[in-house]
Scaffold this motif. Structure first.
Motif, short mmCIF file in Angstrom:
data_model
loop_
_atom_site.label_atom_id
_atom_site.label_comp_id
_atom_site.label_asym_id
_atom_site.label_seq_id
_atom_site.Cartn_x
_atom_site.Cartn_y
_atom_site.Cartn_z
N UNK A 8 0.70 -0.98 -0.04
CA UNK A 8 0.04 -0.04 -0.07
C UNK A 8 0.89 1.13 -0.07
N UNK A 9 0.63 2.11 -0.77
CA UNK A 9 1.44 3.42 -0.84
C UNK A 9 0.62 4.53 -0.25
N UNK A 10 1.49 5.22 0.70
CA UNK A 10 0.78 6.35 1.49
C UNK A 10 1.30 7.57 0.88
N UNK A 11 0.49 8.54 0.53
CA UNK A 11 0.81 9.72 -0.07
C UNK A 11 0.15 10.95 0.83
N UNK A 12 0.58 12.28 0.59
CA UNK A 12 0.03 13.35 1.37
C UNK A 12 -1.48 13.69 1.05
N UNK A 54 2.12 -4.66 3.93
CA UNK A 54 3.34 -3.37 3.89
C UNK A 54 2.90 -2.19 3.32
N UNK A 55 3.81 -1.31 3.90
CA UNK A 55 3.37 0.27 3.52
C UNK A 55 4.53 0.76 2.82
N UNK A 80 7.44 -3.10 8.75
CA UNK A 80 6.56 -3.16 7.90
C UNK A 80 6.42 -2.00 6.81
N UNK A 81 7.28 -0.93 7.14
CA UNK A 81 7.22 0.31 6.48
C UNK A 81 8.45 0.67 5.54
N UNK A 82 8.33 0.83 4.26
CA UNK A 82 9.40 1.04 3.56
C UNK A 82 9.49 2.56 3.14
#
Length: 199
Positions: A8-12, A54-55, A80-82
């Motif tokens: 999963x990709x997290x953006x602003x 994973x994120x 779990x975070x990249x």
């Protein structure tokens, strides 16, 4: 063609999400900028996603982006975070009248190939047509290496680190720990050592 990614990709914000979805086939979650600091439900949701898939955190390379990134580093399970970093590029997005305070393009202003490279460097799990995973592997670099190479804890280490960040096209706000993560994702110990000796 959009590249499928497992994490999963997290953006602003939503413009970042729109830009990214033109490049990748992945779940992209928006944080709403600083709103995430007070949103316990979203944080709990992100923790669940991190455990399941994973994120990858992909924020702008300005000071605000790094505040959000550092907050998430402390709030989510580290393993779990990249961390994906876009380079510092001067300019402003087309839709905006005025550029950001630091005059840098954000995620939404990046070219597709730069976004894909940032995700690849972060260790994103790209899925091929058959759904099989391909992840890069590398020999770990330690904090001791950074010290021995003069990148931390010594006279002039901040300047040397700054020169290396510029050479590797990584954001200037990256800390020594952030640099360590990036080097481990991008280079073997031997490659990193060679790059540092060239400074």
């Amino acid at each position: 063609m959009r590249r499928p990614i497992r994490e999963v990709i997290v953006v602003e914000g939503r413009y970042d999400k729109n830009t990214l979805l033109q490049v990748v086939d992945a779940t992209v979650i928006t944080l709403g900028g600083f709103a995430v600091f007070d949103d316990r439900e979203k944080l709990a949701f992100l923790r669940r996603l991190a455990e399941k898939q994973g994120i990858i955190v992909l924020t702008d390379s300005d000071g605000a982006g790094f505040m959000i990134r550092n907050y998430l580093k402390g709030a989510l399970p580290k393993e779990l975070v990249k961390q994906a970093y876009i380079p510092d590029v001067s300019g402003k997005e087309r839709r905006k009248r005025h550029g950001g305070k630091e005059g840098k393009l954000g995620v939404e202003g990046m070219k597709p190939e730069i976004l894909l490279e940032a995700l690849r460097r972060a260790g994103a799990t790209f899925l091929d047509e058959s759904g099989t995973e391909s992840t890069p592997a590398g020999e770990p670099i330690t904090k001791t290496d950074l010290f021995l190479w003069g990148l931390s804890g010594g006279v002039g280490s901040a300047d040397k680190r700054s020169a290396l960040l510029k050479k590797l096209e990584l954001p200037e706000h990256l800390t020594a720990n952030g640099l360590l993560d990036a080097l481990n994702l991008l280079y073997s110990r031997e490659e990193a050592e060679n790059l540092i000796h060239e400074l």
